[in-house]
Design an enzyme around this catalytic site. Sequence first.
Site, short mmCIF file in Angstrom:
data_model
loop_
_atom_site.label_atom_id
_atom_site.label_comp_id
_atom_site.label_asym_id
_atom_site.label_seq_id
_atom_site.Cartn_x
_atom_site.Cartn_y
_atom_site.Cartn_z
N CYS A 165 77.45 35.07 33.34
CA CYS A 165 76.67 34.26 34.27
C CYS A 165 76.53 34.89 35.65
O CYS A 165 75.82 34.36 36.51
CB CYS A 165 77.29 32.87 34.39
SG CYS A 165 77.60 32.12 32.80
N HIS A 305 77.72 28.30 42.43
CA HIS A 305 77.58 28.49 40.99
C HIS A 305 77.51 27.11 40.33
O HIS A 305 76.70 26.90 39.43
CB HIS A 305 78.75 29.31 40.45
CG HIS A 305 78.56 29.75 39.04
ND1 HIS A 305 77.47 30.46 38.63
CD2 HIS A 305 79.34 29.58 37.94
CE1 HIS A 305 77.57 30.72 37.33
NE2 HIS A 305 78.69 30.20 36.89
N GLU A 316 85.67 26.60 42.40
CA GLU A 316 84.72 27.16 43.36
C GLU A 316 84.75 26.39 44.67
O GLU A 316 84.70 26.99 45.75
CB GLU A 316 83.30 27.16 42.80
CG GLU A 316 82.30 27.78 43.77
CD GLU A 316 80.88 27.83 43.26
OE1 GLU A 316 80.05 28.54 43.87
OE2 GLU A 316 80.57 27.16 42.24
N LYS A 339 71.69 23.98 39.90
CA LYS A 339 71.84 23.81 38.46
C LYS A 339 71.79 22.33 38.07
O LYS A 339 71.55 22.01 36.90
CB LYS A 339 73.15 24.42 37.98
CG LYS A 339 73.17 25.94 37.93
CD LYS A 339 74.46 26.45 37.31
CE LYS A 339 74.53 27.97 37.31
NZ LYS A 339 74.74 28.53 38.67
N HIS A 344 71.71 25.64 33.62
CA HIS A 344 72.38 26.94 33.71
C HIS A 344 71.61 27.96 32.88
O HIS A 344 71.61 27.92 31.64
CB HIS A 344 73.81 26.81 33.21
CG HIS A 344 74.68 27.97 33.55
ND1 HIS A 344 74.19 29.16 34.06
CD2 HIS A 344 76.03 28.13 33.46
CE1 HIS A 344 75.20 29.99 34.27
NE2 HIS A 344 76.32 29.39 33.91
N PHE A 404 81.84 34.18 32.61
CA PHE A 404 82.93 34.23 31.64
C PHE A 404 83.56 35.63 31.70
O PHE A 404 82.86 36.63 31.81
CB PHE A 404 82.40 33.99 30.22
CG PHE A 404 82.17 32.54 29.87
CD1 PHE A 404 82.37 31.53 30.80
CD2 PHE A 404 81.77 32.19 28.59
CE1 PHE A 404 82.16 30.20 30.46
CE2 PHE A 404 81.57 30.87 28.24
CZ PHE A 404 81.76 29.87 29.17
#
Length: 416
Positions: A165, A305, A316, A339, A344, A404
């Site tokens: 991502c 994110h 985050e 998002k 996403h 990831f």
Amino acid sequence: MTKRRVVITGLGAVSPYGVGVKNFWDNLVAGKSGIRTIQGLDLEKHVVKIAGQVPNFNPEDYMEPKEAKKMDRFIQFAMVAADEAIKDAKLSEVTDVDPYKIGVIVSSAAGGFRTFEENHIRILEKGPNKCSPFTIPMMIVNMASGRISMKYGYKGINKVVVSACATGTHSIGDSFRAIQYGDAEIMIAGGAEATVCDVGIGAFSSARTLSRRNDDPARASRPYDRDRDGFVMSEGAGVLVLEEYEHAKARNAHIYAEIVGYGQSADAYDVVAPAPDGAGAVKAMEFALSDAGMKPTDVKYINTHGTSTGLGDVAESLAVEHVFGNKHENPNLLVSSTKSMHGHMLGATGAIECIACVKAINNNIVPPTINLENQDEKVADLDYVPNKARKTDVHIALSNSFGFGGQNASIIVKEI
């Protein structure tokens, strides 16, 4: 060596709102969700039935049918977004640049999932010799960059970055570096993804990372809300034209913003979960600030994110608070997750969110985090711009992307 300045002179987007940057931005400002019930799959077989799909996308509206059939959907998205960005930057008028100084890094986290899936079914039904001869060039991740270079004759740097991502942000950041250090004059940078298919939805669903709010798609992606239950898969592409500042100025190009900072790090913690204290995210943001020569208080907006996952949102937010302070310590900082609206987009998400930052700077509007109705008490006390866009002087914005494998990237853009 003095690092050269790098500016953004073109933008292109394909998103769950359709084709075009204006379409994308107008819907963000309006706080409109692009998440719907999935079309084109047998949903009886799926637990997750919602996603952000590009509506009414017909590749033959943008390219020759014969060529479209040789491209996976992610490549088609990349080509359309790149075409918009290249036209926006008026690169057809650029005749004085060595083609070996114009490069492309338009990446994907997953590549041709659909092509792989379709040909695997064909193998099972008819045997391995019945694969399409175009399977490999349709499927491999580097082919979006390759196709763009072939169409426009760009012979410079041509590669991809695959970091889950964080892919889109790494692609922009590496392009930024290439121009800074003289390896390129112009870079076409971004990401594309098309994983709304049986493999994509099924695999992420099995990992229990996706929201299952099937009865209310528009409210499914809800970063920082206590009732979030996972992210929503989306598809699309974001492409930016990056250019050396003096070159852009000399040709009187429209300059949207300047890229001034880029930071990277790794959590070295888990294949899926972020480090709970957000240490890797902290370092990515700190490295970006150091690269830009800026203080935390210089940044006015962070596009987080913010995936709408239980662990990710908390980690985050704590990282942002560590670097920038909470809303009482730094009341001028606004934070939002777009998002919540577009979902996403995996390898494309960093690019599309960088575009959102650029448009926020240009319009002095911060897009909201929609569906934030009951803020999770575990997340940091930040101003997440809940549910409604806010007018303010943005000036400088930072975009975060975390993948990831614990791969982190942050990029800073500023008005010029």
